[in-house]
Design an enzyme around this catalytic site. Sequence first.
Site, PDB file in Angstrom:
ATOM      1  N   ARG A   1       0.456  -1.441   0.063  1.00  0.00           N
ATOM      2  CA  ARG A   1       0.730   0.196  -0.525  1.00  0.00           C
ATOM      3  C   ARG A   1       0.576   1.103  -0.333  1.00  0.00           C
ATOM      4  O   ARG A   1       1.967   1.652   0.560  1.00  0.00           O
ATOM      5  CB  ARG A   1      -0.484   0.154   0.993  1.00  0.00           C
ATOM      6  CG  ARG A   1      -1.871  -1.032   0.990  1.00  0.00           C
ATOM      7  CD  ARG A   1      -2.930  -0.580   2.289  1.00  0.00           C
ATOM      8  NE  ARG A   1      -3.951  -1.967   2.586  1.00  0.00           N
ATOM      9  CZ  ARG A   1      -4.953  -2.287   1.788  1.00  0.00           C
ATOM     10  NH1 ARG A   1      -5.025  -1.065   0.369  1.00  0.00           N
ATOM     11  NH2 ARG A   1      -5.544  -3.406   1.405  1.00  0.00           N
ATOM     12  N   ASP A   2       0.615   2.019  -0.770  1.00  0.00           N
ATOM     13  CA  ASP A   2       1.141   3.811  -0.688  1.00  0.00           C
ATOM     14  C   ASP A   2       0.431   4.487   0.863  1.00  0.00           C
ATOM     15  O   ASP A   2      -0.371   4.366   0.925  1.00  0.00           O
ATOM     16  CB  ASP A   2       0.340   4.343  -1.682  1.00  0.00           C
ATOM     17  CG  ASP A   2       1.077   5.572  -2.048  1.00  0.00           C
ATOM     18  OD1 ASP A   2       2.037   5.993  -2.765  1.00  0.00           O
ATOM     19  OD2 ASP A   2       1.415   6.102  -1.565  1.00  0.00           O
ATOM     20  N   ILE A   3       2.014   4.789   0.900  1.00  0.00           N
ATOM     21  CA  ILE A   3       1.766   5.244   2.721  1.00  0.00           C
ATOM     22  C   ILE A   3       0.520   6.339   2.251  1.00  0.00           C
ATOM     23  O   ILE A   3       0.601   7.094   3.638  1.00  0.00           O
ATOM     24  CB  ILE A   3       2.822   5.610   3.196  1.00  0.00           C
ATOM     25  CG1 ILE A   3       3.205   5.720   3.922  1.00  0.00           C
ATOM     26  CG2 ILE A   3       3.865   7.032   2.564  1.00  0.00           C
ATOM     27  CD1 ILE A   3       4.440   5.622   4.752  1.00  0.00           C
TER      28      ILE A   3
ATOM     29  N   HIS B   1       1.495   2.891 -10.000  1.00  0.00           N
ATOM     30  CA  HIS B   1       0.650   2.636  -9.580  1.00  0.00           C
ATOM     31  C   HIS B   1      -0.891   2.404  -9.447  1.00  0.00           C
ATOM     32  O   HIS B   1      -0.684   1.815 -10.849  1.00  0.00           O
ATOM     33  CB  HIS B   1       0.728   4.281  -8.929  1.00  0.00           C
ATOM     34  CG  HIS B   1       1.826   5.746  -8.803  1.00  0.00           C
ATOM     35  ND1 HIS B   1       1.031   5.263  -7.526  1.00  0.00           N
ATOM     36  CD2 HIS B   1       2.636   5.496  -9.236  1.00  0.00           C
ATOM     37  CE1 HIS B   1       2.749   5.733  -6.969  1.00  0.00           C
ATOM     38  NE2 HIS B   1       3.354   6.580  -8.268  1.00  0.00           N
TER      39      HIS B   1
ATOM     40  N   HIS C   1       8.409   1.611 -10.182  1.00  0.00           N
ATOM     41  CA  HIS C   1       6.807   0.978  -9.573  1.00  0.00           C
ATOM     42  C   HIS C   1       5.744   1.358 -10.716  1.00  0.00           C
ATOM     43  O   HIS C   1       5.832   2.758 -10.962  1.00  0.00           O
ATOM     44  CB  HIS C   1       6.911   1.493  -8.422  1.00  0.00           C
ATOM     45  CG  HIS C   1       6.942   3.011  -7.937  1.00  0.00           C
ATOM     46  ND1 HIS C   1       8.355   3.401  -8.207  1.00  0.00           N
ATOM     47  CD2 HIS C   1       6.128   4.603  -8.099  1.00  0.00           C
ATOM     48  CE1 HIS C   1       7.900   4.734  -7.686  1.00  0.00           C
ATOM     49  NE2 HIS C   1       7.100   5.346  -7.867  1.00  0.00           N
TER      50      HIS C   1
ATOM     51  N   VAL D   1      10.388   8.393  -5.786  1.00  0.00           N
ATOM     52  CA  VAL D   1      11.032   6.771  -5.452  1.00  0.00           C
ATOM     53  C   VAL D   1      12.064   6.576  -7.167  1.00  0.00           C
ATOM     54  O   VAL D   1      11.225   6.534  -8.020  1.00  0.00           O
ATOM     55  CB  VAL D   1      10.765   6.285  -4.638  1.00  0.00           C
ATOM     56  CG1 VAL D   1      11.294   4.544  -4.091  1.00  0.00           C
ATOM     57  CG2 VAL D   1       9.782   6.663  -3.643  1.00  0.00           C
TER      58      VAL D   1
ATOM     59  N   ASN E   1       4.546   7.226 -13.290  1.00  0.00           N
ATOM     60  CA  ASN E   1       6.028   8.230 -12.983  1.00  0.00           C
ATOM     61  C   ASN E   1       6.734   8.125 -13.923  1.00  0.00           C
ATOM     62  O   ASN E   1       7.464   7.651 -12.586  1.00  0.00           O
ATOM     63  CB  ASN E   1       5.511   9.674 -11.822  1.00  0.00           C
ATOM     64  CG  ASN E   1       4.364   9.606 -11.132  1.00  0.00           C
ATOM     65  OD1 ASN E   1       3.324  10.032 -12.282  1.00  0.00           O
ATOM     66  ND2 ASN E   1       3.751   9.400 -10.439  1.00  0.00           N
TER      67      ASN E   1
END
Length: 105
Positions: free
Chosen positions: A28-30, A101, A99, A95, A86
């Site tokens: 999970r994205d923080i 999303h 990755h 980051v 991105n």
Amino acid sequence: MSCLFCKIINKEMPADIILEDDKFICFRDISPKARVHLLILPKKHIESALDIQEQDKELIGELFLFAKKVAIEQKVVDKGYKLLFNVGKGAGQVVDHIHLHLLSK
Ligand code: 5GP
Ligand code: ZN
């Protein structure tokens, strides 16, 4: 290795892990931007979509199969979902470990 996501992969940093196998991880994205906001990445450290090399093409194909598995297991298929990279700071990449999303309602 000072990469944040490599630290999560190596369990040196905690994360809410959703699914993992030998090559990929989803957590999970923080700071979620949607009700469902997951990050899906290869364990191999590739900095961005711009750094994908010829030898990575099978791995990147498998990344999308892994993302499909996550979407089915997380029951977002009927609602629909977005998959997004991105690429570069100008687009908001903070980051430097590639990755996807996964965003859904
Ligand atoms: P980017 O902006 O690079 O495409 O996406 C990085 C994402 O990682 C952001 O949405 C951000 O909220 C998330 N993030 C940053 N630090 C952490 C962390 O320590 N743990 C988790 N789970 N997500 C993080
Ligand atoms: Zn990394």
